[in-house]
Structures are given as C-alpha cells and as structure tokens.
Scaffold this motif. Sequence first.
Motif, PDB file in Angstrom:
ATOM      1  N   ASN A 170       0.852  -1.188   0.000  1.00  0.00           N
ATOM      2  CA  ASN A 170       0.000   0.000   0.000  1.00  0.00           C
ATOM      3  C   ASN A 170       0.890   1.241   0.000  1.00  0.00           C
ATOM      4  N   THR A 224       1.036   5.393   0.214  1.00  0.00           N
ATOM      5  CA  THR A 224       0.305   6.582   0.636  1.00  0.00           C
ATOM      6  C   THR A 224       1.250   7.767   0.655  1.00  0.00           C
ATOM      7  N   THR A 240       1.142  11.890   1.782  1.00  0.00           N
ATOM      8  CA  THR A 240       0.407  12.977   2.416  1.00  0.00           C
ATOM      9  C   THR A 240       1.278  14.226   2.480  1.00  0.00           C
ATOM     10  N   LEU A 269      -4.132  13.502  -0.193  1.00  0.00           N
ATOM     11  CA  LEU A 269      -3.853  12.102   0.119  1.00  0.00           C
ATOM     12  C   LEU A 269      -3.880  11.294  -1.170  1.00  0.00           C
ATOM     13  N   SER A 270      -2.741  10.774  -1.582  1.00  0.00           N
ATOM     14  CA  SER A 270      -2.650   9.947  -2.786  1.00  0.00           C
ATOM     15  C   SER A 270      -2.377   8.516  -2.352  1.00  0.00           C
ATOM     16  N   TYR A 271      -3.193   7.586  -2.843  1.00  0.00           N
ATOM     17  CA  TYR A 271      -3.139   6.206  -2.356  1.00  0.00           C
ATOM     18  C   TYR A 271      -3.325   5.244  -3.518  1.00  0.00           C
TER      19      TYR A 271
END
Length: 457
Positions: free
Chosen positions: A149, A151, A153, A183-185
């Motif tokens: 994952n 992420t 921020t 927030l890029s996920y």
Amino acid sequence: MARKLTARLFSFLLALCLGKGGAAGTEELVTGEVEGNVTLTCRNVSEQAVKVEWFHGEPGAIPILFSSDGSLPSDTRFSLIHNSALHISGLRPQDEGNYTCKEVLNKTDHMHRIQLFVASGPDRVTVNISPAVALPNGTLYAWRQGTLNFTCTSESRPIPTTKWDFSQRSPEQEPFTDVNSSLSYFVLYNLSPSYQGNYSCSATNPLSGRRETVTRELLIYYPPPSLPRCWAQTFAGDSEGVQLFCSWTGGYPPPMLQWTHLGKLSWDMNTTGTADTSVVALNSSHLLYGREFVCQGRHLLKQSSEACTVLLEAPWLMSDPMRSCFAGGAAMMTCQSTAGNPPAKITWLRNTSWTQTEIRSGGRFLVSQKGNVSTLVIQNCSDSTDSGYYLCKVENPLGLKEAYVYLSVIEPVNVGGIVGAIVVLLLLGVLILSGVLLYAGPRLCPKGIEIRATSLC
C-alpha cells in the motif's frame, strides 16, 4: 511571465470553485506565500493624486488600512512604496482577501481592486509504503508476490496536486498517478522484481507552483528457489590443490555463505567467490581422507539456514584385467573411477620393461572420457607393437590407484585351408569305402536280401 498569468488565471478559477469570487470590479489577482512578501501595486496613479488610501475590502465598509498622508496601520508588516504600492511582509493566511486602493484626486476618485491569495506548502510530504521493512540506510524492502500500500500525504493551502513517479534506477520515469488531493493512495499486488526501484511522490501547490518531492527506494526480496549445492574440484594446472565450491543462486539479496569443519568456522581457509558462490582453497593440511566440510547458507527471508556437504575421499577404480583383439582389428579397454572427491583424473600408460609412457589421442590411439569412465581404443592392432600390459591410473590430491590391463593380439587363422582339407578327407573316405564294397562282392551282403543284377552284391 506566461507562468504567472497561468497561475493567476488558475487562482481566479479556484476562487470561484471555492465560493470566494472576487469583489465586483476586481482587476488583478496576486498570489503570495506564507512567511513571504508581496507588493500590491495601485495601477494608473496620476501625478495629480492628493493621496492614496488602501483598504482590506471595499472603501466605506471597513476602516482604512493605510494612507499616504501618514495614517499608519497598527500592523507594522504593512508599508507604502513610492506612496502608492502596498507592501506586506511575513504573509499570513488571514492576509488573504480583497484589497482596494483609492486614488483621491481634487475632483474625482479612482479605485483599483486586487484579490490576494496566500498559499502555503506543500510541507511535511510523507511517503508511507507498507508492509515494508526499512534498512539502516532508509531503503525499504518487501517480499515477492506480496501486496504493498502506497500513501503520500502533505500539508498545503490550497489542496495540492499529488503525483507518483516510478523509475528502475534509470533517468526514465513512469508516471503512476496524478491526483488533486492531499492524500494519494494506490496498491500494488503480486510484487515481482520488476517493481524494484525508486518511487517518488511530488506534491505541487496549484497557486504558487511550489513543488516538494520525496523519493523512497524499494527493493523486492526473494529467497533462492532451491537448496545450496556443494562440490570439490582440483585446481587447474595443480594436481595437488583442491577448491571447494558452495553455490546458492536465484535469490535476492545474495545469501551469506560460511564454511565449517567439525562444527567450527574454518578461518584458516582462503575464501573467494561471487555474491552467491563461495570458493575455498584448501592447503595440504586440510587434505585428509574422509574430512567433511559443510557450507551453511543463510538468507534474510528464511528463518533457518540451509546446508550442503563436501566429503573428501581418495579414488577407486574398476577395469578388465585382460582384453584381446585380432591382428589388424581394433582393441577397446575401459577404466572406471568408482569413487574420489574431488573427481579423479584418469590416464593411460603403456607399460614396457623400460619405461611407462602416457598415451594420448593421436594416430592409431583414441582416448576419450565420459563421466567417470575412460576408454582407450587402439586401431589396427599389431602383435609386435601393441600386445602387452597397459596401465590405468586414477588420481586425485587424496590418493592414487592403478590397475594393469593385458592386451593379447590374436593372429588370424586360414579358415579356407582348413575347410578344404576337411572336404578332401571326406571325399577320400567315400572313395575308400566304395573300393572296399566293390572288392568284397556279395559276401558282404546280408542274408535274406534279394540279389539283383544291378546290385553291387
């Protein structure tokens, strides 16, 4: 210049989207950054102006902010430049808004409206990749075929544009995502070694154009698919030296390999090799029959170690004690090494009463070896030159074994002459028998048999 115009246009559109539309008659959009400085210019001020007044809003609705006639503001961050332009230092978010400059003339007043946007950030850009393990130098590693994952921020005013880039340790980058969000996920599934490289998250402030980028290096680890492999071999060009090889390939990072003897590390052995292969050179003190060496392999992703063993031993051999061939034909002798580690060298020698000479391929002789079996072929056998003893020698640094093979050459027999003699003897026997029958007459005929004129009796 084009960049500033683009930023101003974007600022205006952004203000409309946020419900902060400029005041009626807004003529200019200006962007500043928190803790930065900005100068708001009152356009088209004439030389006949009596004074210039600045308002944080519309004149009449709020008190005057600054005036060129000496009216000083309570905030010392504000000052006038050339008695017309308003300079603000140490910008704060609350400084954002509409500003109006009023040019007071003898007969008429002229106003110029400016909308100020105060941008901040992006600051504290943080990249989180999980589940991943950090090495002491900050590099991350994850397991092959796993899931990660990602992420990113940041703190920014207004909301930044976030972009991910990926590069496999090369100048070329591959864009992953481009999102207008703080927030890029995203998620990567079934990780493979091709996902190893640098992941960069870039956060860009849409007003100021300021960009901050954070890069994290990611390594994909995986253990070797098979077990370690050990073997011994003789030094090239040195029949007395032995090298031990331990190879455990196919994993990343390369494993740690250690040689032990009798459960102890062999520090006195000269170890070389590559990342996933360890090579040990043994001196004469190590070359004892039956001595066992163990290679222990450890990999970061394996909880227990794997091992392979090398057992040093002297060679043994098998061969036929006698071989024969017909003169003019071909003779074949074999010699097999049934043991020995490192693998033994097999040589053939011609044993005579004077000397022993090694036999090599060439002329009527052909020496070949397949695996641990060596074959000597002699073409056009001759009793005078080839019959006798041959020596097979099997040798490695731990021992030597020898075996003799006796070759007999058989001269060819005149088969035609023998057959002819047999035929002559048979014919001679038939003639003798016929003569005896003719000479004896009827006396040789058994009684009770009818005698005819044409009969021999």
